[in-house]
Scaffold this motif. Structure first.
Motif, PDB file in Angstrom:
ATOM      1  N   UNK A  78       0.831  -1.221   0.000  1.00  0.00           N
ATOM      2  CA  UNK A  78       0.000   0.000   0.000  1.00  0.00           C
ATOM      3  C   UNK A  78       0.856   1.257   0.000  1.00  0.00           C
ATOM      4  N   UNK A  79       1.896   1.266   0.834  1.00  0.00           N
ATOM      5  CA  UNK A  79       2.756   2.458   0.886  1.00  0.00           C
ATOM      6  C   UNK A  79       3.445   2.679  -0.456  1.00  0.00           C
ATOM      7  N   UNK A  80       3.871   1.592  -1.078  1.00  0.00           N
ATOM      8  CA  UNK A  80       4.559   1.708  -2.373  1.00  0.00           C
ATOM      9  C   UNK A  80       3.605   2.276  -3.434  1.00  0.00           C
ATOM     10  N   UNK A  81       2.399   1.722  -3.490  1.00  0.00           N
ATOM     11  CA  UNK A  81       1.422   2.199  -4.485  1.00  0.00           C
ATOM     12  C   UNK A  81       1.095   3.675  -4.234  1.00  0.00           C
ATOM     13  N   UNK A  82       0.975   4.038  -2.968  1.00  0.00           N
ATOM     14  CA  UNK A  82       0.637   5.425  -2.620  1.00  0.00           C
ATOM     15  C   UNK A  82       1.782   6.373  -2.981  1.00  0.00           C
ATOM     16  N   UNK A  83       3.013   5.915  -2.713  1.00  0.00           N
ATOM     17  CA  UNK A  83       4.178   6.752  -3.061  1.00  0.00           C
ATOM     18  C   UNK A  83       4.218   6.964  -4.574  1.00  0.00           C
ATOM     19  N   UNK A  84       3.904   5.897  -5.305  1.00  0.00           N
ATOM     20  CA  UNK A  84       3.955   5.978  -6.774  1.00  0.00           C
ATOM     21  C   UNK A  84       2.812   6.826  -7.334  1.00  0.00           C
ATOM     22  N   UNK A 249      12.215   7.266  -8.280  1.00  0.00           N
ATOM     23  CA  UNK A 249      11.337   8.004  -9.208  1.00  0.00           C
ATOM     24  C   UNK A 249      10.377   7.069  -9.937  1.00  0.00           C
ATOM     25  N   UNK A 250       9.758   6.198  -9.175  1.00  0.00           N
ATOM     26  CA  UNK A 250       8.864   5.210  -9.788  1.00  0.00           C
ATOM     27  C   UNK A 250       7.573   5.864 -10.283  1.00  0.00           C
ATOM     28  N   UNK A 251       7.105   5.440 -11.457  1.00  0.00           N
ATOM     29  CA  UNK A 251       5.885   6.054 -12.023  1.00  0.00           C
ATOM     30  C   UNK A 251       4.609   5.544 -11.352  1.00  0.00           C
ATOM     31  N   UNK A 252       3.498   6.138 -11.709  1.00  0.00           N
ATOM     32  CA  UNK A 252       2.182   5.718 -11.197  1.00  0.00           C
ATOM     33  C   UNK A 252       2.012   4.218 -11.409  1.00  0.00           C
ATOM     34  N   UNK A 253       1.563   3.554 -10.371  1.00  0.00           N
ATOM     35  CA  UNK A 253       1.365   2.101 -10.457  1.00  0.00           C
ATOM     36  C   UNK A 253      -0.003   1.798 -11.046  1.00  0.00           C
ATOM     37  N   UNK A 254      -0.017   0.847 -11.978  1.00  0.00           N
ATOM     38  CA  UNK A 254      -1.305   0.331 -12.471  1.00  0.00           C
ATOM     39  C   UNK A 254      -1.169  -1.177 -12.514  1.00  0.00           C
ATOM     40  N   UNK A 255      -2.092  -1.865 -11.939  1.00  0.00           N
ATOM     41  CA  UNK A 255      -1.980  -3.325 -11.876  1.00  0.00           C
ATOM     42  C   UNK A 255      -2.223  -3.910 -13.268  1.00  0.00           C
ATOM     43  N   UNK A 256      -1.412  -4.910 -13.694  1.00  0.00           N
ATOM     44  CA  UNK A 256      -1.595  -5.448 -15.057  1.00  0.00           C
ATOM     45  C   UNK A 256      -2.914  -6.206 -15.216  1.00  0.00           C
ATOM     46  N   UNK A 257      -3.571  -5.975 -16.375  1.00  0.00           N
ATOM     47  CA  UNK A 257      -4.821  -6.674 -16.695  1.00  0.00           C
ATOM     48  C   UNK A 257      -4.659  -8.184 -16.564  1.00  0.00           C
ATOM     49  N   UNK A 258      -3.472  -8.678 -17.063  1.00  0.00           N
ATOM     50  CA  UNK A 258      -3.254 -10.135 -17.099  1.00  0.00           C
ATOM     51  C   UNK A 258      -3.348 -10.757 -15.712  1.00  0.00           C
TER      52      UNK A 258
END
Ligand code: ACO
Ligand code: LMR
Length: 264
Positions: A78-84, A249-258
């Motif tokens: 969660x923290x990683x996704x939020x940071x991204x 500098x990680x970009x916005x996270x989006x979970x893969x469709x697959x």
């Protein structure tokens, strides 16, 4: 005589009015001069007393061992996704903290409650585990996603080793181990986890240190102080993961469709 206006707040743990702040009556200068550590500060602010060295060392070991468990666990994820998503430190931290609960990291108080009740009522591990099953409650402090009988949790072993060496009694922890021996006959991953180890060992600390009355122990267990250890510890790792993502500098996270099963 003096007329005292009624106050809106009562506080008993710290005082900042004098020349120097005090934690549970202990001035900051003594904390530093006596070489106190974070375990002592926790003792003063949470338990309102100085505890013996082996207790404060145990608290510090809990904090160190629970500080992080990699990027894949709920909190760090969660923290990683939020940071991204470009959010600030506090948002990243609380987003991770909000996952701490009955399944992840926040089973310590319930583990203490259930182990204490079962031990004090002299239930055999069989009676305890089966009665929980009848009630449809998973035994808090038992079970892990990646740890099992052949790949035990090193943190649990380290806590047990310390306590067996330094605690006057480890009866609650030994009871938790007996419960583990029984649950392991049911499934390989039903090990005593770090929440269960801390919950049972803290009961031993509270009951065996001679620093708490029986009533105080009951109150601590009832209010539920012990998840605070995991919350405090894991904040260290969650802050670390936040800085890591920002540094990278990680970009916005989006979970893969697959990786999603879309179905009706
Ligand atoms: N007590 C009794 N039976 C259990 C327990 C348990 N603690 N955990 C799992 N089982 C059994 C149940 O039969 C479960 O079936 P159900 O889903 O019908 O209840 C079956 O095992 C399958 O569970 P798993 O898929 O192996 O468990 P999962 O990997 O999903 O969960 C977890 C792991 C969440 C830790 C689980 O064991 C649990 O809820 N434990 C109690 C809470 C706890 O102690 N959490 C802290 C973990 S340590 C940490 O987070 C730092
Ligand atoms: C943790 O400390 O985060 C864990 O024990 C949970 C896990 O799945 O590794």
């Amino acid at each position: 005589g003096k007329v005292r206006a009624p106050t809106h707040i009562i506080s008993t743990i710290s005082d900042d009015r004098g020349e120097e702040p005090c934690y549970a009556g202990v001035p900051m200068s003594s904390i530093i001069e006596n070489g106190y550590g974070v375990g002592d500060v926790i003792s003063l602010l949470w338990f309102k007393r100085s505890l013996p060295r082996y207790c404060t060392q145990f608290i510090e070991i809990c904090i160190m061992l629970c500080a992080d468990h990699g990027p894949c666990v709920s909190g760090a994820h969660n923290s990683i996704v939020t940071a991204r998503a470009g959010k600030d430190l506090v948002s990243c931290l609380v987003s991770g903290l909000l996952t701490i609960g009955p399944r992840f990291g926040g089973a310590i108080d319930d583990a203490a409650r259930y182990f204490k009740d079962a031990f004090d009522r002299s239930l055999t591990p069989y009676e305890f585990v089966e009665s929980m099953k009848k009630k449809g409650i998973r035994v808090p402090g038992i079970g892990h996603r990646i740890k099992n009988r052949d790949n035990k949790d090193k943190r649990v072993e380290l806590l047990q080793k310390f306590a067996r060496t330094h605690f006057p009694s480890v009866k609650y922890m030994e009871y938790a181990v007996e419960v583990e021996n029984y649950t392991l006959t049911k499934a390989n991953n039903l090990v005593l986890n770090v929440d269960g180890a801390i919950g049972s060992l803290f009961l031993d600390l509270l009951a065996g240190s001679g620093m708490f009355t029986k009533q105080e122990v009951d109150e601590i267990v009832e209010i539920g102080y012990l998840n605070g250890l995991f919350v405090l510890a894991r904040s260290i790792g969650l802050i670390g993961h936040t800085f890591d993502q920002k540094r990278l500098k990680q970009p916005l996270y989006r979970h893969p469709w697959e990786d999603v099963l879309y179905t009706k």
